[in-house]
Design a protein around this motif. Structure first.
Motif, PDB file in Angstrom:
ATOM      1  N   ARG A  31      15.599  43.080  -3.480  1.00  0.00           N
ATOM      2  CA  ARG A  31      16.897  43.604  -3.917  1.00  0.00           C
ATOM      3  C   ARG A  31      16.716  44.678  -4.993  1.00  0.00           C
ATOM      4  O   ARG A  31      17.418  45.690  -5.010  1.00  0.00           O
ATOM      5  CB  ARG A  31      17.746  42.428  -4.427  1.00  0.00           C
ATOM      6  N   GLU A  32      15.739  44.477  -5.886  1.00  0.00           N
ATOM      7  CA  GLU A  32      15.491  45.461  -6.940  1.00  0.00           C
ATOM      8  C   GLU A  32      14.902  46.750  -6.373  1.00  0.00           C
ATOM      9  O   GLU A  32      15.142  47.822  -6.914  1.00  0.00           O
ATOM     10  CB  GLU A  32      14.562  44.879  -7.999  1.00  0.00           C
ATOM     11  N   VAL A  33      14.127  46.656  -5.296  1.00  0.00           N
ATOM     12  CA  VAL A  33      13.613  47.863  -4.639  1.00  0.00           C
ATOM     13  C   VAL A  33      14.799  48.726  -4.223  1.00  0.00           C
ATOM     14  O   VAL A  33      14.856  49.927  -4.511  1.00  0.00           O
ATOM     15  CB  VAL A  33      12.728  47.515  -3.413  1.00  0.00           C
ATOM     16  N   ASP A  34      15.783  48.105  -3.543  1.00  0.00           N
ATOM     17  CA  ASP A  34      16.964  48.841  -3.101  1.00  0.00           C
ATOM     18  C   ASP A  34      17.714  49.454  -4.278  1.00  0.00           C
ATOM     19  O   ASP A  34      18.147  50.610  -4.221  1.00  0.00           O
ATOM     20  CB  ASP A  34      17.907  47.906  -2.326  1.00  0.00           C
TER      21      ASP A  34
ATOM     22  N   THR B 147      19.261  54.235  -7.614  1.00  0.00           N
ATOM     23  CA  THR B 147      19.307  54.947  -8.899  1.00  0.00           C
ATOM     24  C   THR B 147      18.595  56.293  -8.780  1.00  0.00           C
ATOM     25  O   THR B 147      19.099  57.314  -9.261  1.00  0.00           O
ATOM     26  CB  THR B 147      18.660  54.095 -10.010  1.00  0.00           C
ATOM     27  N   ALA B 148      17.430  56.310  -8.149  1.00  0.00           N
ATOM     28  CA  ALA B 148      16.683  57.561  -7.972  1.00  0.00           C
ATOM     29  C   ALA B 148      17.486  58.554  -7.139  1.00  0.00           C
ATOM     30  O   ALA B 148      17.540  59.745  -7.465  1.00  0.00           O
ATOM     31  CB  ALA B 148      15.329  57.274  -7.329  1.00  0.00           C
TER      32      ALA B 148
ATOM     33  N   ALA C 291      14.841  60.256  -1.462  1.00  0.00           N
ATOM     34  CA  ALA C 291      14.355  58.880  -1.349  1.00  0.00           C
ATOM     35  C   ALA C 291      14.424  58.414   0.092  1.00  0.00           C
ATOM     36  O   ALA C 291      15.405  58.678   0.795  1.00  0.00           O
ATOM     37  CB  ALA C 291      15.182  57.947  -2.237  1.00  0.00           C
ATOM     38  N   GLY C 292      13.367  57.739   0.510  1.00  0.00           N
ATOM     39  CA  GLY C 292      13.317  57.187   1.853  1.00  0.00           C
ATOM     40  C   GLY C 292      13.973  55.821   1.914  1.00  0.00           C
ATOM     41  O   GLY C 292      14.458  55.288   0.916  1.00  0.00           O
ATOM     42  N   VAL C 293      13.972  55.267   3.098  1.00  0.00           N
ATOM     43  CA  VAL C 293      14.518  53.929   3.321  1.00  0.00           C
ATOM     44  C   VAL C 293      13.391  52.928   3.136  1.00  0.00           C
ATOM     45  O   VAL C 293      12.311  53.092   3.707  1.00  0.00           O
ATOM     46  CB  VAL C 293      15.095  53.833   4.756  1.00  0.00           C
TER      47      VAL C 293
ATOM     48  N   THR D  37       8.719  47.951   0.364  1.00  0.00           N
ATOM     49  CA  THR D  37       8.550  49.143  -0.458  1.00  0.00           C
ATOM     50  C   THR D  37       9.322  50.326   0.100  1.00  0.00           C
ATOM     51  O   THR D  37       9.622  50.393   1.292  1.00  0.00           O
ATOM     52  CB  THR D  37       7.068  49.567  -0.568  1.00  0.00           C
ATOM     53  N   GLY D  38       9.594  51.267  -0.793  1.00  0.00           N
ATOM     54  CA  GLY D  38      10.180  52.547  -0.425  1.00  0.00           C
ATOM     55  C   GLY D  38       9.686  53.591  -1.405  1.00  0.00           C
ATOM     56  O   GLY D  38       9.134  53.262  -2.456  1.00  0.00           O
TER      57      GLY D  38
END
Length: 146
Positions: free
Chosen positions: A84-87, A92-93, A100-102, A112-113
């Motif tokens: 969830r924090e990755v998303d 934010t980025a 930013a990729g998916v 990861t992304g």
């Protein structure tokens, strides 16, 4: 030589633009800010990320920076305690103007992304459930894992 890293320095084209991305966009707080020259951030307990004006960087190291097409052959990684924090970090980025990729579930068990800062430096945002991944996430975050 001790096995550790103290500084990561990125030579940037437009220091003001990079400062705005990291400070205003990502919410980082500078440890040192010398207009027109360098911005430094505490990036860990004993790690500093420095954004250095490219011309000042070249003068310091005494060599021109290589340039050309493609991705810089390195990544910076920001590990987090949950998928969830990755998303959330990628969102934010994106809001800060990053490309930013998916994020994807990886074969090795993580999630990861990637996003690119204004100079194209790639940041991996990763949830790594393995022992090495847990080691690099601050304990307060690790303790909060679902």
């Amino acid at each position: 030589m001790e096995q550790r890293l103290s500084f990561v320095t990125l030579a940037v084209h437009d220091l003001d633009r990079s400062r705005a991305f990291y400070v205003d966009g990502l919410g980082w707080e500078p440890e040192l800010d010398v207009p027109g020259e360098v911005v430094m951030f505490a990036a860990g307990e004993r790690l500093v990320l420095a954004l250095w004006d490219r011309a000042a960087f070249e003068a310091e190291v005494g060599e021109p920076v290589r340039a050309g097409p493609g991705v810089v052959p390195m990544t910076l990684s920001h590990n987090v305690a949950s998928p969830r924090e990755v998303d959330a970090v990628l969102a934010t980025a994106r809001a800060a103007g990053a490309v930013a990729g998916v994020p994807v579930a990886r074969d090795w068990g993580g999630y990861t992304g990637y996003f690119a800062d204004p100079d194209g430096f790639r940041w991996e945002v990763a949830w790594n459930p393995g022992p090495v991944g847990r080691r690099v996430v601050p304990e307060t975050e690790v303790d909060a894992r679902p």
